[in-house]
Design a protein around this motif. Sequence first.
Motif, short mmCIF file in Angstrom:
data_model
loop_
_atom_site.label_atom_id
_atom_site.label_comp_id
_atom_site.label_asym_id
_atom_site.label_seq_id
_atom_site.Cartn_x
_atom_site.Cartn_y
_atom_site.Cartn_z
N PRO A 45 25.61 65.67 122.86
CA PRO A 45 26.49 66.23 121.85
C PRO A 45 26.36 65.49 120.54
N ALA A 46 26.90 66.09 119.48
CA ALA A 46 26.82 65.47 118.16
C ALA A 46 27.46 64.08 118.19
N THR A 47 26.72 63.09 117.73
CA THR A 47 27.19 61.72 117.77
C THR A 47 28.18 61.47 116.66
N THR A 48 29.20 60.67 116.95
CA THR A 48 30.16 60.33 115.91
C THR A 48 29.51 59.45 114.86
N ARG A 49 30.16 59.41 113.68
CA ARG A 49 29.60 58.62 112.58
C ARG A 49 29.54 57.14 112.95
N ALA A 50 30.56 56.65 113.63
CA ALA A 50 30.55 55.24 114.02
C ALA A 50 29.40 54.95 114.98
N GLY A 51 29.18 55.88 115.91
CA GLY A 51 28.07 55.70 116.85
C GLY A 51 26.73 55.72 116.16
N VAL A 52 26.59 56.60 115.18
CA VAL A 52 25.33 56.66 114.43
C VAL A 52 25.08 55.36 113.68
N LYS A 53 26.13 54.82 113.05
CA LYS A 53 25.98 53.57 112.30
C LYS A 53 25.59 52.43 113.23
N GLN A 54 26.22 52.39 114.41
CA GLN A 54 25.90 51.32 115.36
C GLN A 54 24.47 51.44 115.85
N ARG A 55 24.03 52.66 116.14
CA ARG A 55 22.65 52.85 116.60
C ARG A 55 21.66 52.47 115.52
N LEU A 56 21.94 52.87 114.27
CA LEU A 56 21.04 52.53 113.18
C LEU A 56 20.97 51.02 112.97
N TRP A 57 22.13 50.35 113.06
CA TRP A 57 22.14 48.91 112.87
C TRP A 57 21.37 48.20 113.99
N ARG A 58 21.61 48.62 115.24
CA ARG A 58 20.86 48.02 116.35
C ARG A 58 19.37 48.30 116.21
N GLY A 59 19.05 49.54 115.79
CA GLY A 59 17.64 49.86 115.60
C GLY A 59 17.01 49.06 114.49
N LEU A 60 17.78 48.81 113.41
CA LEU A 60 17.24 48.02 112.30
C LEU A 60 16.99 46.58 112.71
N CYS A 61 17.89 46.03 113.54
CA CYS A 61 17.70 44.65 114.01
C CYS A 61 16.45 44.53 114.89
N LYS A 62 16.12 45.61 115.61
CA LYS A 62 14.95 45.60 116.50
C LYS A 62 13.72 46.25 115.86
N ALA A 63 13.83 46.61 114.59
CA ALA A 63 12.74 47.33 113.93
C ALA A 63 11.50 46.46 113.82
N PRO A 64 10.31 47.06 113.94
CA PRO A 64 9.07 46.30 113.78
C PRO A 64 8.88 45.88 112.32
N TRP A 65 7.90 45.01 112.10
CA TRP A 65 7.67 44.50 110.74
C TRP A 65 7.30 45.61 109.78
N SER A 66 6.60 46.64 110.28
CA SER A 66 6.19 47.74 109.40
C SER A 66 7.40 48.49 108.86
N ALA A 67 8.40 48.74 109.73
CA ALA A 67 9.60 49.44 109.27
C ALA A 67 10.38 48.58 108.29
N ARG A 68 10.47 47.29 108.54
CA ARG A 68 11.19 46.40 107.62
C ARG A 68 10.46 46.33 106.27
N PHE A 69 9.15 46.30 106.31
CA PHE A 69 8.38 46.32 105.07
C PHE A 69 8.64 47.61 104.30
N GLY A 70 8.65 48.75 105.02
CA GLY A 70 8.91 50.02 104.37
C GLY A 70 10.28 50.08 103.73
#
Length: 298
Positions: free
Chosen positions: A14-39
């Motif tokens: 189902p459609a994810t809540t805004r808080a859930g989206v922010k948490q997922r994006l933050w966790r994903g950013l912390c685990k992002a590879p160097w290429s994504a961080r460079f981008g």
Amino acid sequence: MNPEQVENTVGLAPATTRAGVKQRLWRGLCKAPWSARFGLLVIVLYVLAAVFAPLLTPYGENQIVGVEFDAWGREFLLGTDNLGRDMLTRLLYGGRNTIGIVVLATCLAFLVGGVAGLLAATRGGWVDQLLSRLVDVLMAIPQLIFALLLLTLFGTAIPVLIVIIALLDSTRVFRLTRAVATNIAVLDFVEAARLRGESRSWIMFREILPNILPPLVAEFGLRFCFTFLFISALSFLGLGIQPPTADWGSMVRDNATLITYGDITPLLPALAIAVLTIGVNFVVDWFLHMTSGLRDEH
């Protein structure tokens, strides 16, 4: 069975809540590879340079401050162009102008193409056939030739340029939106919404759109890159952003003479275009990987 249970039954979250989206994006950013961080770093730096361009240089966008083709030095870090304007200033303002126009054109393309694609997927029948055949006709004409023809007919003002580029790009957005929305429109939870008496706009934007956002967001990044390169190519040919407005494509054309003498100054705008394109593609690849459900194996 309520729509949420139906969505879980068919395996579609189902459609994810805004808080859930922010948490997922933050966790994903912390685990992002160097290429994504460079981008992401490249995108942030370009945005800051575009927003604060007037504060980063003491000269005006079109101010003539020296002789033509002055060499790099303390006064002019990147030299001057064919009219004696500071190249660093023109480079900063060129990014501001080009990026702003590209963002507007890409957003308009997704607004037009996305809504048309959702409408075709939900209505079907003659509406789908009419929109699809119209898009097929537009896509059959080479995009560059079509854009040159339209710009010659309607002029090269910035609003005209944005509308033409957006309409041409909206055909690609339409095809993708229609393809992914058609697969969702036949699922049980969408049929349940129809049986509840929900309006077509509700079904389009509350039932289908949240479930097709990942490919659309990824396509937005790719469309941004293609539009960026396309507008720069039009400016290089003289039918894009018109002088004296700074633009990276026209800057390459105006200073191309220096390449004959071994000066790399004309390549700086081209390098700026390439770095931003690479950075956006790195972020798009990371986003696709993060939303696909795949996990790296360690």
